[in-house]
Design an enzyme around this catalytic site. Structure first.
Site, mmCIF file in Angstrom:
data_model
loop_
_atom_site.group_PDB
_atom_site.id
_atom_site.type_symbol
_atom_site.label_atom_id
_atom_site.label_comp_id
_atom_site.label_asym_id
_atom_site.label_seq_id
_atom_site.Cartn_x
_atom_site.Cartn_y
_atom_site.Cartn_z
ATOM 1 N N TYR A 296 -3.906 -14.831 14.523
ATOM 2 C CA TYR A 296 -2.745 -14.890 13.446
ATOM 3 C C TYR A 296 -2.151 -16.413 13.667
ATOM 4 O O TYR A 296 -1.757 -16.775 12.466
ATOM 5 C CB TYR A 296 -1.499 -13.624 13.972
ATOM 6 C CG TYR A 296 -0.378 -13.801 13.499
ATOM 7 C CD1 TYR A 296 0.100 -13.376 12.164
ATOM 8 C CD2 TYR A 296 0.790 -14.560 14.112
ATOM 9 C CE1 TYR A 296 1.154 -13.383 11.550
ATOM 10 C CE2 TYR A 296 1.826 -14.681 13.329
ATOM 11 C CZ TYR A 296 2.093 -13.961 12.260
ATOM 12 O OH TYR A 296 3.345 -13.897 11.746
ATOM 13 N N ARG B 13 0.683 -1.344 0.084
ATOM 14 C CA ARG B 13 -0.026 -0.120 -0.100
ATOM 15 C C ARG B 13 0.792 1.329 0.061
ATOM 16 O O ARG B 13 0.570 2.330 -0.602
ATOM 17 C CB ARG B 13 -1.151 0.119 1.254
ATOM 18 C CG ARG B 13 -1.996 -1.093 1.166
ATOM 19 C CD ARG B 13 -2.866 -1.038 2.459
ATOM 20 N NE ARG B 13 -2.035 -1.419 3.539
ATOM 21 C CZ ARG B 13 -2.475 -1.601 4.758
ATOM 22 N NH1 ARG B 13 -3.656 -1.205 5.056
ATOM 23 N NH2 ARG B 13 -1.630 -1.998 5.809
#
Length: 244
Positions: free
Chosen positions: A159, A38
């Site tokens: 996670y 990004r």
């Protein structure tokens, strides 16, 4: 590495840490590297640093939680270089809440989108790219974690679950490619603690991350980049699935 000079490598999560280090190593060894993340400005800075090396670096802004961004990424690579030969699925996120009982569906979806869905889609599109060009020697390398092998005290629980999934999905893809008599290789790297920005995701206190690295032995991003390079240049059939 001679075989891979001039070939195309895609590295996700390329704006910092492990991803940036992998990009740097592959460019220095003559590959055409596409970095996806990004933060385009971070990758542009890396590109300036690498502009006089043997290979090339193309930064592409991409949010891997958005399917259309990934499809557009592969379209751009096809238009610019022909396709992807090596895919390093490095993008990953810890999430902000460690405990499952305190987590939210929105957070779980975000982590899953980065750590699992994007990895699967990039892998699929890489295989398709190789097949379209009649190539059978590509390589997909998934950056997992020691948390994909054991549930560590104090680790982010969701996670950890996604990293167990990465191992299972990597083995599943390996079996599919083997059944198709494909020569495309699948590898998984499972580092322990690495000194990167990712720890900052679970705290707003900058001292916390500093203490984590001071109190625990940690790897450097360059260590993981070297492992990826070793995997890429290893002779066919010389590696097991997991490289810890």
């Amino acid at each position: 590495m001679e075989k891979w000079k001039g070939r195309v490598a895609l590295v996700t999560g390329a704006s910092s840490g492990i991803g940036a280090a992998i990009c740097e190593d592959l460019v220095k060894h003559g590959m055409k590297v596409v970095g996806a993340a990004r933060r385009i400005e971070k990758m542009q800075e890396l590109g300036e640093k690498l502009k006089n090396e043997k290979g090339t670096f193309l930064p592409v802004q991409c949010d891997v939680t958005k399917d259309e961004d990934i499809y557009n990424l592969f379209d751009k690579i096809k238009e610019t270089f022909g396709g992807v030969d090596v895919c390093v699925n490095n993008a990953g996120t810890l999430g902000y809440v460690l405990d499952l009982l305190k987590g939210t569906p929105e957070e779980w979806r975000q982590i899953s989108n980065v750590n699992v869905i994007a990895l699967c889609l990039c892998s699929k599109l890489t295989v398709n790219s190789l097949k379209e060009r009649g190539l059978d020697d590509g390589h997909i390398i998934n950056i997992s974690s020691i948390c994909g092998h054991q549930i560590l005290v104090g680790s982010s629980r969701f996670y950890t679950g996604t990293k167990f999934a990465v191992r299972a999905l990597s083995e599943g893809l390996r079996q599919e490619l083997q059944a198709a008599n494909s020569g495309i290789k699948i590898s998984v790297v499972s580092p322990g603690l690495v000194k990167t920005e990712i720890v900052n995701q679970i705290t707003e206190n900058p001292e916390y991350a500093k203490q984590v690295f001071e109190l625990n032995t940690s790897l450097k991003s360059e260590d993981i980049a070297q492992s990826v390079l070793d995997i890429i240049v290893a002779p066919r059939g010389s590696l097991k699935l997991d490289s810890k």
